[in-house]
Design a protein around this motif. Structure first.
Motif, PDB file in Angstrom:
ATOM      1  N   ASP A 112       0.813  -1.216   0.000  1.00 26.42           N
ATOM      2  CA  ASP A 112       0.000   0.000   0.000  1.00 26.42           C
ATOM      3  C   ASP A 112       0.843   1.262   0.000  1.00 26.42           C
ATOM      4  N   TYR A 113       1.991   1.216   0.694  1.00 30.48           N
ATOM      5  CA  TYR A 113       2.823   2.422   0.787  1.00 30.48           C
ATOM      6  C   TYR A 113       3.312   2.842  -0.600  1.00 30.48           C
ATOM      7  N   VAL A 114       3.775   1.882  -1.380  1.00 31.79           N
ATOM      8  CA  VAL A 114       4.266   2.183  -2.725  1.00 31.79           C
ATOM      9  C   VAL A 114       3.120   2.693  -3.602  1.00 31.79           C
ATOM     10  N   ALA A 115       1.971   2.023  -3.526  1.00 31.76           N
ATOM     11  CA  ALA A 115       0.819   2.449  -4.322  1.00 31.76           C
ATOM     12  C   ALA A 115       0.385   3.862  -3.941  1.00 31.76           C
ATOM     13  N   SER A 116       0.407   4.162  -2.644  1.00 32.20           N
ATOM     14  CA  SER A 116       0.018   5.485  -2.175  1.00 32.20           C
ATOM     15  C   SER A 116       0.980   6.552  -2.678  1.00 32.20           C
ATOM     16  N   ARG A 117       2.285   6.244  -2.640  1.00 28.46           N
ATOM     17  CA  ARG A 117       3.281   7.190  -3.144  1.00 28.46           C
ATOM     18  C   ARG A 117       3.089   7.440  -4.641  1.00 28.46           C
ATOM     19  N   ALA A 118       2.859   6.360  -5.385  1.00 23.38           N
ATOM     20  CA  ALA A 118       2.666   6.497  -6.828  1.00 23.38           C
ATOM     21  C   ALA A 118       1.416   7.319  -7.135  1.00 23.38           C
ATOM     22  N   LEU A 119       0.326   7.048  -6.401  1.00 25.59           N
ATOM     23  CA  LEU A 119      -0.913   7.791  -6.613  1.00 25.59           C
ATOM     24  C   LEU A 119      -0.723   9.271  -6.306  1.00 25.59           C
ATOM     25  N   ASP A 120      -0.050   9.567  -5.202  1.00 32.93           N
ATOM     26  CA  ASP A 120       0.195  10.968  -4.834  1.00 32.93           C
ATOM     27  C   ASP A 120       1.000  11.686  -5.918  1.00 32.93           C
ATOM     28  N   ARG A 121       1.967  10.972  -6.490  1.00 32.91           N
ATOM     29  CA  ARG A 121       2.800  11.589  -7.531  1.00 32.91           C
ATOM     30  C   ARG A 121       1.978  11.867  -8.790  1.00 32.91           C
ATOM     31  N   VAL A 122       1.146  10.906  -9.176  1.00 29.55           N
ATOM     32  CA  VAL A 122       0.308  11.097 -10.361  1.00 29.55           C
ATOM     33  C   VAL A 122      -0.659  12.253 -10.138  1.00 29.55           C
ATOM     34  N   LYS A 123      -1.289  12.285  -8.968  1.00 34.49           N
ATOM     35  CA  LYS A 123      -2.232  13.372  -8.666  1.00 34.49           C
ATOM     36  C   LYS A 123      -1.543  14.736  -8.708  1.00 34.49           C
ATOM     37  N   ALA A 124      -0.368  14.809  -8.069  1.00 35.33           N
ATOM     38  CA  ALA A 124       0.347  16.089  -8.028  1.00 35.33           C
ATOM     39  C   ALA A 124       0.741  16.544  -9.428  1.00 35.33           C
ATOM     40  N   SER A 125       1.173  15.594 -10.246  1.00 34.12           N
ATOM     41  CA  SER A 125       1.573  15.940 -11.615  1.00 34.12           C
ATOM     42  C   SER A 125       0.387  16.447 -12.427  1.00 34.12           C
ATOM     43  N   LEU A 126      -0.761  15.787 -12.298  1.00 31.73           N
ATOM     44  CA  LEU A 126      -1.949  16.204 -13.043  1.00 31.73           C
ATOM     45  C   LEU A 126      -2.470  17.553 -12.553  1.00 31.73           C
ATOM     46  N   ARG A 127      -2.387  17.779 -11.243  1.00 30.13           N
ATOM     47  CA  ARG A 127      -2.885  19.050 -10.701  1.00 30.13           C
ATOM     48  C   ARG A 127      -1.971  20.217 -11.065  1.00 30.13           C
ATOM     49  N   GLN A 128      -0.707  19.908 -11.334  1.00 31.79           N
ATOM     50  CA  GLN A 128       0.180  20.974 -11.824  1.00 31.79           C
ATOM     51  C   GLN A 128      -0.281  21.452 -13.190  1.00 31.79           C
ATOM     52  N   GLN A 129      -0.784  20.512 -13.999  1.00 31.14           N
ATOM     53  CA  GLN A 129      -1.258  20.857 -15.337  1.00 31.14           C
ATOM     54  C   GLN A 129      -2.703  21.357 -15.322  1.00 31.14           C
TER      55      GLN A 129
ATOM     56  N   ALA B  56      14.092   0.997  11.752  1.00 27.30           N
ATOM     57  CA  ALA B  56      12.781   1.440  11.277  1.00 27.30           C
ATOM     58  C   ALA B  56      12.236   0.578  10.146  1.00 27.30           C
ATOM     59  N   GLY B  57      12.753  -0.633  10.009  1.00 28.79           N
ATOM     60  CA  GLY B  57      12.373  -1.466   8.882  1.00 28.79           C
ATOM     61  C   GLY B  57      11.231  -2.410   9.136  1.00 28.79           C
ATOM     62  N   GLY B  58      10.429  -2.160  10.169  1.00 28.56           N
ATOM     63  CA  GLY B  58       9.309  -3.044  10.446  1.00 28.56           C
ATOM     64  C   GLY B  58       8.309  -3.073   9.313  1.00 28.56           C
ATOM     65  N   THR B  59       7.958  -1.900   8.782  1.00 28.84           N
ATOM     66  CA  THR B  59       7.086  -1.787   7.616  1.00 28.84           C
ATOM     67  C   THR B  59       7.724  -0.815   6.640  1.00 28.84           C
ATOM     68  N   LEU B  60       7.337  -0.915   5.364  1.00 26.47           N
ATOM     69  CA  LEU B  60       7.897  -0.007   4.372  1.00 26.47           C
ATOM     70  C   LEU B  60       7.447   1.426   4.634  1.00 26.47           C
ATOM     71  N   SER B  61       6.260   1.574   5.196  1.00 26.02           N
ATOM     72  CA  SER B  61       5.777   2.907   5.542  1.00 26.02           C
ATOM     73  C   SER B  61       6.678   3.553   6.595  1.00 26.02           C
ATOM     74  N   ASP B  62       7.043   2.780   7.633  1.00 24.81           N
ATOM     75  CA  ASP B  62       7.946   3.294   8.661  1.00 24.81           C
ATOM     76  C   ASP B  62       9.303   3.645   8.064  1.00 24.81           C
ATOM     77  N   LEU B  63       9.801   2.754   7.208  1.00 21.33           N
ATOM     78  CA  LEU B  63      11.125   2.956   6.626  1.00 21.33           C
ATOM     79  C   LEU B  63      11.135   4.161   5.697  1.00 21.33           C
ATOM     80  N   GLY B  64      10.097   4.272   4.875  1.00 19.39           N
ATOM     81  CA  GLY B  64      10.022   5.424   3.988  1.00 19.39           C
ATOM     82  C   GLY B  64       9.893   6.730   4.756  1.00 19.39           C
TER      83      GLY B  64
END
Length: 334
Positions: A34-51, A177-185
């Motif tokens: 979920d952490y990776v998907a959330s990061r990717a979604l946030d990036r896509v949203k931010a890029s589209l909102r810039q345009q 901090a490597g318990g979850t990818l969210s914590d590590l990120g």
């Protein structure tokens, strides 16, 4: 139909990186992280909102989809507002959505629409996944489990931000901090935000040295390296910061197993690493320590840990003292 400027038109063979992915008419977020998907979604949203400041964002429940709903959401708008549609949880989609999605993929996507399909795993809708894999930009959202993969994740996080982290600092960060990818990120982002220049092990210790995992492993490392005074001090500090004696005996047991397996081992390192379930860097650290042990002393240390483990789980009325006795005994073996 050619995609608008800044939008990808074809998927990468090895999947797009969530850190650098750009919007595309069709996108597939594939994997359960979920952490990776959330990061990717946030990036896509931010890029589209810039345009397009007036971006219309819709989360689409594919389990309850009605016939034609996907096509309606993705159809040209009367006022031409750009749209981002997230079709979540393809593993739970109903048959109506599956049929509609397959039909949707046969038609060109409107240039003002970005449709993201999210699949977290399972065999449901394999035909749809195969079709998306050919037409969509695929973002790999596979879970990251091994320490080696987490180390690579940390390195990539810093590299993507044009920052540098020392190898020992990266290993310490995974331990802390490597318990979850969210914590590590989150830990990576905090260090990059709060520390200027290269990240050292001292920075990691300052920010995350009190974490349960890191504290317990530090106690075990000090004990098996023969640093009795430091091990005792670290243990008392760990207790004061909320680490349980059980967590410390678990770390001692893990280290003890590694030392006992390595103390008289002469075979390939890859084989013993696989048997112990540890990454190469951790094996090397344990092997360096094991050189200072003999099989007999290693057996005594493992026995001391087993005794302490039994005491903290009910045999002793003073579990904290039982673990400290084991620490003193182990460190005295060096």
């Amino acid at each position: 139909m050619a995609p608008p400027r800044g939008r990808s038109s074809a998927k990468k063979d090895d999947g797009a990186d969530f850190r650098t992915v750009t919007p595309a008419p069709l996108m597939l977020f594939k994997g359960s992280e979920d952490y990776v998907a959330s990061r990717a979604l946030d990036r896509v949203k931010a890029s589209l909102r810039q345009q397009h400041a007036q971006l219309e964002y819709t989360r689409f429940n594919v389990a309850d989809a009605a016939s034609g709903e996907l096509a309606t959401l993705a159809s040209p708008s009367l006022f031409g507002e750009p749209r981002l549609i997230l079709a979540e949880d393809l593993a739970g989609m109903n048959d109506t959505f599956l049929a509609d999605a397959l039909a949707f993929l046969k038609e060109p996507v409107d240039e003002d629409v970005t449709v993201i399909f999210r699949h977290t795993g399972g065999n449901r809708g394999k035909k749809l996944l195969d079709a998306l894999s050919k037409r969509a930009v695929v973002v790999d959202c596979s879970p990251v489990k091994s320490d080696a993969d987490k180390l690579d994740f940390v390195r990539q996080e810093f590299r993507a931000a044009s920052r540098s982290i020392h190898p020992e600092a990266a290993r310490a960060l995974v331990a802390a901090a490597g318990g979850t990818l969210s914590d590590l990120g989150g830990a990576c982002q905090q260090l990059m935000r709060d520390v200027s220049g290269d990240i050292s092990a001292e920075h990691v210790d300052r920010y995350f040295g009190g974490r349960v995992e890191a504290s317990a492993f530090k106690v075990a490392d000090a004990a098996f390296e023969g640093r009795g005074e430091a091990a005792t001090r670290l243990y008392r500090h760990a207790l004061a910061t909320g680490v349980s004696p059980v967590a410390v005996t678990a770390a001692l047991a893990r280290k003890g197993r590694q030392i006992a397996a390595l103390v008289d081992y002469r075979g390939p390192q890859a084989q013993i690493a696989s048997a112990l379930g540890v990454p190469p860097w951790q094996l090397k650290q344990a092997a360096d320590t094991a050189r200072r042990w003999t099989p007999a002393r290693a057996a005594d240390a493992v026995e001391a840990v087993a005794q302490a483990d039994a005491e903290v789980k009910g045999v002793s009325r003073t579990p904290e003292y039982a673990v400290e006795k084991a620490i003193v005994k182990i460190s005295a073996k060096i």
